[in-house]
Design a protein around this motif. Structure first.
Motif, PDB file in Angstrom:
ATOM      1  N   PRO A  97       0.911  -1.305   0.009  1.00  0.00           N
ATOM      2  CA  PRO A  97       0.154   0.047   0.096  1.00  0.00           C
ATOM      3  C   PRO A  97       0.951   1.327  -0.106  1.00  0.00           C
ATOM      4  CG  PRO A  97      -0.815  -1.559   1.496  1.00  0.00           C
ATOM      5  CD  PRO A  97       0.382  -2.041   1.073  1.00  0.00           C
ATOM      6  N   ASP A  98       1.903   1.452   0.836  1.00  0.00           N
ATOM      7  CA  ASP A  98       2.668   2.512   0.916  1.00  0.00           C
ATOM      8  C   ASP A  98       3.477   2.656  -0.438  1.00  0.00           C
ATOM      9  OD1 ASP A  98       1.773   2.895   3.458  1.00  0.00           O
ATOM     10  OD2 ASP A  98       3.648   2.132   4.400  1.00  0.00           O
ATOM     11  N   THR A  99       3.773   1.533  -1.162  1.00  0.00           N
ATOM     12  CA  THR A  99       4.562   1.655  -2.261  1.00  0.00           C
ATOM     13  C   THR A  99       3.824   2.341  -3.318  1.00  0.00           C
ATOM     14  OG1 THR A  99       5.955  -0.241  -1.734  1.00  0.00           O
ATOM     15  CG2 THR A  99       5.784   0.396  -4.055  1.00  0.00           C
ATOM     16  N   LEU A 100       2.430   1.996  -3.452  1.00  0.00           N
ATOM     17  CA  LEU A 100       1.696   2.604  -4.404  1.00  0.00           C
ATOM     18  C   LEU A 100       1.410   4.126  -4.228  1.00  0.00           C
ATOM     19  CD1 LEU A 100      -1.333  -0.077  -4.628  1.00  0.00           C
ATOM     20  CD2 LEU A 100       0.671   0.006  -5.996  1.00  0.00           C
ATOM     21  N   VAL A 101       1.444   4.427  -2.992  1.00  0.00           N
ATOM     22  CA  VAL A 101       1.177   5.985  -2.551  1.00  0.00           C
ATOM     23  C   VAL A 101       2.453   6.783  -3.103  1.00  0.00           C
ATOM     24  CG1 VAL A 101       1.176   7.408  -0.718  1.00  0.00           C
ATOM     25  CG2 VAL A 101      -0.201   5.479  -0.729  1.00  0.00           C
ATOM     26  N   ALA A 102       3.776   6.174  -3.096  1.00  0.00           N
ATOM     27  CA  ALA A 102       4.843   6.835  -3.109  1.00  0.00           C
ATOM     28  C   ALA A 102       4.937   6.940  -4.825  1.00  0.00           C
ATOM     29  CB  ALA A 102       6.239   5.882  -2.569  1.00  0.00           C
ATOM     30  N   ILE A 103       4.643   5.944  -5.314  1.00  0.00           N
ATOM     31  CA  ILE A 103       4.518   6.171  -6.850  1.00  0.00           C
ATOM     32  C   ILE A 103       3.793   7.302  -7.443  1.00  0.00           C
ATOM     33  CG2 ILE A 103       3.941   4.954  -9.176  1.00  0.00           C
ATOM     34  CD1 ILE A 103       4.750   2.404  -7.449  1.00  0.00           C
ATOM     35  N   SER A 104       2.629   7.309  -6.902  1.00  0.00           N
ATOM     36  CA  SER A 104       1.675   8.353  -7.232  1.00  0.00           C
ATOM     37  C   SER A 104       2.139   9.745  -7.033  1.00  0.00           C
ATOM     38  CB  SER A 104       0.404   8.085  -6.656  1.00  0.00           C
ATOM     39  OG  SER A 104       0.376   8.436  -5.200  1.00  0.00           O
ATOM     40  N   GLU A 105       2.820   9.908  -5.896  1.00  0.00           N
ATOM     41  CA  GLU A 105       3.457  11.336  -5.322  1.00  0.00           C
ATOM     42  C   GLU A 105       4.529  11.581  -6.217  1.00  0.00           C
ATOM     43  OE1 GLU A 105       2.542  10.748  -0.690  1.00  0.00           O
ATOM     44  OE2 GLU A 105       4.527  10.239  -1.383  1.00  0.00           O
ATOM     45  N   GLY A 106       5.258  10.782  -6.749  1.00  0.00           N
ATOM     46  CA  GLY A 106       6.410  11.128  -7.971  1.00  0.00           C
ATOM     47  C   GLY A 106       6.217  10.895  -9.105  1.00  0.00           C
ATOM     48  N   SER A 107       4.901  10.552  -9.594  1.00  0.00           N
ATOM     49  CA  SER A 107       4.634  10.638 -11.049  1.00  0.00           C
ATOM     50  C   SER A 107       3.352  11.339 -11.282  1.00  0.00           C
ATOM     51  CB  SER A 107       4.796   8.744 -11.228  1.00  0.00           C
ATOM     52  OG  SER A 107       3.551   8.344 -10.993  1.00  0.00           O
ATOM     53  N   ASP A 108       3.050  11.252 -12.442  1.00  0.00           N
ATOM     54  CA  ASP A 108       1.555  11.446 -13.224  1.00  0.00           C
ATOM     55  C   ASP A 108       0.542  10.426 -13.085  1.00  0.00           C
ATOM     56  OD1 ASP A 108       2.495  10.071 -15.232  1.00  0.00           O
ATOM     57  OD2 ASP A 108       2.589  11.891 -16.408  1.00  0.00           O
ATOM     58  N   VAL A 109       0.784   9.210 -12.518  1.00  0.00           N
ATOM     59  CA  VAL A 109      -0.280   8.215 -12.486  1.00  0.00           C
ATOM     60  C   VAL A 109      -1.125   8.311 -11.086  1.00  0.00           C
ATOM     61  CG1 VAL A 109      -0.448   5.593 -12.255  1.00  0.00           C
ATOM     62  CG2 VAL A 109       1.421   6.816 -13.596  1.00  0.00           C
ATOM     63  N   PRO A 110      -2.278   8.644 -11.208  1.00  0.00           N
ATOM     64  CA  PRO A 110      -3.247   8.687 -10.124  1.00  0.00           C
ATOM     65  C   PRO A 110      -3.129   7.311  -9.243  1.00  0.00           C
ATOM     66  CG  PRO A 110      -4.415   9.373 -12.002  1.00  0.00           C
ATOM     67  CD  PRO A 110      -3.052   8.804 -12.413  1.00  0.00           C
ATOM     68  N   LEU A 111      -3.473   7.699  -8.131  1.00  0.00           N
ATOM     69  CA  LEU A 111      -3.248   6.711  -6.909  1.00  0.00           C
ATOM     70  C   LEU A 111      -4.398   5.472  -7.194  1.00  0.00           C
ATOM     71  CD1 LEU A 111      -2.256   5.344  -4.483  1.00  0.00           C
ATOM     72  CD2 LEU A 111      -3.623   6.686  -2.926  1.00  0.00           C
ATOM     73  N   GLU A 112      -5.574   5.888  -7.564  1.00  0.00           N
ATOM     74  CA  GLU A 112      -6.620   4.951  -7.823  1.00  0.00           C
ATOM     75  C   GLU A 112      -6.410   4.114  -9.035  1.00  0.00           C
ATOM     76  OE1 GLU A 112      -6.856   8.090  -7.887  1.00  0.00           O
ATOM     77  OE2 GLU A 112      -8.071   8.839  -6.214  1.00  0.00           O
ATOM     78  N   ASN A 113      -5.591   4.615 -10.014  1.00  0.00           N
ATOM     79  CA  ASN A 113      -5.387   3.719 -11.403  1.00  0.00           C
ATOM     80  C   ASN A 113      -4.170   2.462 -10.572  1.00  0.00           C
ATOM     81  OD1 ASN A 113      -7.033   5.492 -12.607  1.00  0.00           O
ATOM     82  ND2 ASN A 113      -5.259   6.139 -13.859  1.00  0.00           N
ATOM     83  N   LEU A 114      -3.442   3.050  -9.745  1.00  0.00           N
ATOM     84  CA  LEU A 114      -2.461   2.195  -9.343  1.00  0.00           C
ATOM     85  C   LEU A 114      -3.041   0.960  -8.467  1.00  0.00           C
ATOM     86  CD1 LEU A 114       0.575   4.698  -8.344  1.00  0.00           C
ATOM     87  CD2 LEU A 114       0.594   3.041 -10.029  1.00  0.00           C
ATOM     88  N   GLN A 115      -3.890   1.384  -7.602  1.00  0.00           N
ATOM     89  CA  GLN A 115      -4.676   0.346  -6.825  1.00  0.00           C
ATOM     90  C   GLN A 115      -5.526  -0.563  -7.506  1.00  0.00           C
ATOM     91  OE1 GLN A 115      -6.693   3.115  -4.062  1.00  0.00           O
ATOM     92  NE2 GLN A 115      -5.166   3.336  -2.780  1.00  0.00           N
ATOM     93  N   ALA A 116      -5.924   0.022  -8.616  1.00  0.00           N
ATOM     94  CA  ALA A 116      -6.690  -0.847  -9.297  1.00  0.00           C
ATOM     95  C   ALA A 116      -6.055  -1.946 -10.169  1.00  0.00           C
ATOM     96  CB  ALA A 116      -7.499  -0.249 -10.378  1.00  0.00           C
ATOM     97  N   ALA A 117      -4.407  -1.522 -10.458  1.00  0.00           N
ATOM     98  CA  ALA A 117      -3.760  -2.216 -11.214  1.00  0.00           C
ATOM     99  C   ALA A 117      -3.195  -3.295 -10.331  1.00  0.00           C
ATOM    100  CB  ALA A 117      -2.587  -1.502 -11.829  1.00  0.00           C
ATOM    101  N   SER A 118      -2.823  -3.093  -9.089  1.00  0.00           N
ATOM    102  CA  SER A 118      -2.082  -3.888  -8.095  1.00  0.00           C
ATOM    103  C   SER A 118      -3.078  -5.279  -7.760  1.00  0.00           C
ATOM    104  CB  SER A 118      -1.799  -3.208  -7.244  1.00  0.00           C
ATOM    105  OG  SER A 118      -3.261  -2.799  -6.006  1.00  0.00           O
ATOM    106  N   VAL A 119      -4.295  -5.036  -8.260  1.00  0.00           N
ATOM    107  CA  VAL A 119      -5.202  -6.228  -7.989  1.00  0.00           C
ATOM    108  C   VAL A 119      -5.488  -7.168  -8.896  1.00  0.00           C
ATOM    109  CG1 VAL A 119      -6.386  -5.005  -5.716  1.00  0.00           C
ATOM    110  CG2 VAL A 119      -7.220  -5.064  -8.112  1.00  0.00           C
ATOM    111  N   GLU A 120      -4.688  -6.729  -9.991  1.00  0.00           N
ATOM    112  CA  GLU A 120      -4.864  -7.670 -11.105  1.00  0.00           C
ATOM    113  C   GLU A 120      -4.209  -9.092 -10.786  1.00  0.00           C
ATOM    114  OE1 GLU A 120      -3.246  -5.798 -14.483  1.00  0.00           O
ATOM    115  OE2 GLU A 120      -4.630  -3.981 -14.506  1.00  0.00           O
ATOM    116  N   PRO A 121      -4.669 -10.221 -11.709  1.00  0.00           N
ATOM    117  CA  PRO A 121      -4.010 -11.289 -11.421  1.00  0.00           C
ATOM    118  C   PRO A 121      -2.423 -11.130 -11.421  1.00  0.00           C
ATOM    119  CG  PRO A 121      -5.704 -11.663 -12.919  1.00  0.00           C
ATOM    120  CD  PRO A 121      -5.441 -10.094 -12.694  1.00  0.00           C
TER     121      PRO A 121
END
Length: 495
Positions: free
Chosen positions: A273-297
């Motif tokens: 969870p904290d990794t996804l937050v760090a990515i969103s803070e340093g990139s132009d990728v929204p946190l919601e998109n990262l969380q959705a991608a993390s639950v893919e198979p």
């Protein structure tokens, strides 16, 4: 009794009697009536106060030789008593009314008439005052050794009590007038520093010290308090340097030119969870998109079949991404970097899962001392080999959702329904508890040699850790940790 001729005078009679007494041929004569008669009593003296005249022997006869000897002995004793009194400085009052020819012993005369009270005799204090020098100051009484010792102990005790109660205020005054440690200049080298969403000035001051940017917390935080208006910080990655002064670090964080675009930092041991937050803070990728991608198979990212999430396979490092990547592509970049690390360590593909799980535990439990990583790995490997539960607090805490602590309660450690609970469940937990880095991976596949079955940090500030083989040794180390945590200045480390 011998009768003497009447024509002999008294002198001849006395001489004859004395010679006869000395020769033993005649008894001592009886006193004459004139000799035996008592002297006239003065008018001021009652008959009862007058001393009695010498008495003849029994039945009016002259004294025998034995009686005379006893009389002499009494006189000698009286003389000796008088001599003793004279040596002691006590005056003796002679009996003024004693007859010159009286055979009454001196001692009996003293007893018969006691000396008059010495009303004019000075007291002991008066004699001491007379004999002393009036100009000589009175000597002070010497204090005994025990009195000095007691006084010294009282002074020491009072000093200790005063130091105990004044230590805090004294330290506060010293710290107030002692400048905080600080570096000079703009520093050297390069450090990518992350500011996360929600962090305040105190958090940033702490992280700057942890990253080796500034020398002390106070140097930066005190500088912030002096600013007006209060500085604003924006999440993201910033290009800083090592060993910067507090002023140089503050200026760099306020300069938009130092903010790195599409750049972020993932520290070792960071959970998913904290990794996804760090990515969103340093990139132009929204946190919601990262969380959705993390639950893919997980298989869509190439993870082992045992994996149910991306946990453990997002390699911790500093990343600068190309613009325009979507969430899945960004996460795939981190997964690929983890595979590279496993391959570089020589981990076979079929051992990736087990290695990542064990390495994630070592990463969270070993702390900041890199030399302890192989020893921590050996403790867990020895327990696995001997069929002993791992008993890792970090795994229990992860299973409860507390990913930022390794502290647990008795109830949490007893909950077997928590599949990450390695106190209640044997073997490795069901999955990784964070994202391990290179050091932890190498320690998991190359543990140190040793018989240890326990370890516990005894100083969370320095990372000092004690490794033990027996339960008694381990309990002694745990007691040291508890004592360390009981100190007020260490409370924040033990929360």
């Amino acid at each position: 009794m011998t009768h003497l001729p009447p024509d002999r005078d008294d002198r001849d009679l006395a001489t004859a009697d004395w010679n006869a007494m000395l020769s033993g041929d005649a008894p001592i004569r009886a006193p004459r009536a004139a000799d035996a008669a008592p002297a006239p009593v003065p008018a001021a003296q009652t008959p009862s106060d007058a001393p009695s005249a010498p008495q003849p022997g029994p039945e009016g006869r002259p004294m025998t030789r034995r009686e005379a000897r006893e009389a002499e002995q009494r006189q000698a004793a009286a003389a000796e008593a008088a001599a003793i009194l004279a040596e002691a400085g006590e005056p003796t009052a002679p009996a003024a009314h004693a007859q010159p020819n009286s055979t009454l012993p001196l001692f009996e005369s003293i007893v018969a008439e006691p000396a008059a009270p010495e009303t004019d005799r000075p007291s002991r204090a008066e004699r001491r005052a007379v004999n002393s020098d009036p100009y000589e100051p009175e000597k002070p009484k010497r204090r005994g050794a025990w009195g000095c010792l007691v006084a010294l102990l009282i002074v020491v005790a009072l000093g200790a009590v005063a130091f105990f109660f004044l230590q805090g205020p004294i330290n506060a005054v010293i710290e107030r007038f002692t400048p905080a440690a600080d570096f000079d200049g703009a520093g050297t080298g390069e450090v990518v520093f992350m500011i996360h969403d929600g962090e305040n000035g105190s958090d940033i001051a702490t992280n700057l010290v942890d990253e080796g940017v500034t020398a002390s917390y106070d140097a930066f935080y005190d500088l912030l308090l002096e600013q007006s208006p209060e500085p604003e910080f924006h999440p993201g990655a910033y290009q800083l340097a090592e060993e910067m002064s507090a002023q140089a670090a503050l200026d760099a964080l306020q300069d938009p030119a130092n903010k790195l675009e599409n750049t972020f930092v993932i520290p070792e041991g960071t959970s998913l969870p904290d990794t996804l937050v760090a990515i969103s803070e340093g990139s132009d990728v929204p946190l919601e998109n990262l969380q959705a991608a993390s639950v893919e198979p997980p298989a869509s990212y190439g993870l082992p079949a045992e994996a149910t999430t991306l946990e453990g396979f997002l390699f911790p490092a500093t990343y600068t991404l190309e613009p325009g990547l979507d969430a899945h592509a960004v996460l795939q970049t981190l997964v690929n970097r983890q595979f590279e690390a496993l391959d570089a360590a020589g981990v076979p593909a079929d051992q990736r899962w087990r290695t990542i799980v064990l390495a994630s535990i070592v990463q969270r439990e070993a702390g900041s001392n890199l030399d302890d990583f192989p020893k921590v790995a050996r403790v867990f490997q020895n327990r696995l080999d001997q069929g002993i539960n791992l008993e890792s607090d970090a795994t229990v805490a992860y299973g409860t959702g507390n990913t930022h602590t390794v502290w647990t309660t008795d109830e949490e450690r007893a909950d077997a329904s928590n599949l990450y609970n390695t106190y209640a469940n044997p073997g490795l937990p069901i999955g990784p508890i964070g994202n391990p880095g290179d050091v932890a991976i190498n320690a998991a596949i190359h543990p140190a040699d040793g018989p240890w079955l326990f370890f516990v940090p005894v100083n969370l500030a320095t990372g000092e850790t004690v490794f033990s083989t027996t339960v008694d040794e381990h309990e002694a180390a745990v007691a040291r940790l508890q004592e360390w945590c009981a100190l007020d200045e260490n409370a924040s480390y033990c929360e």
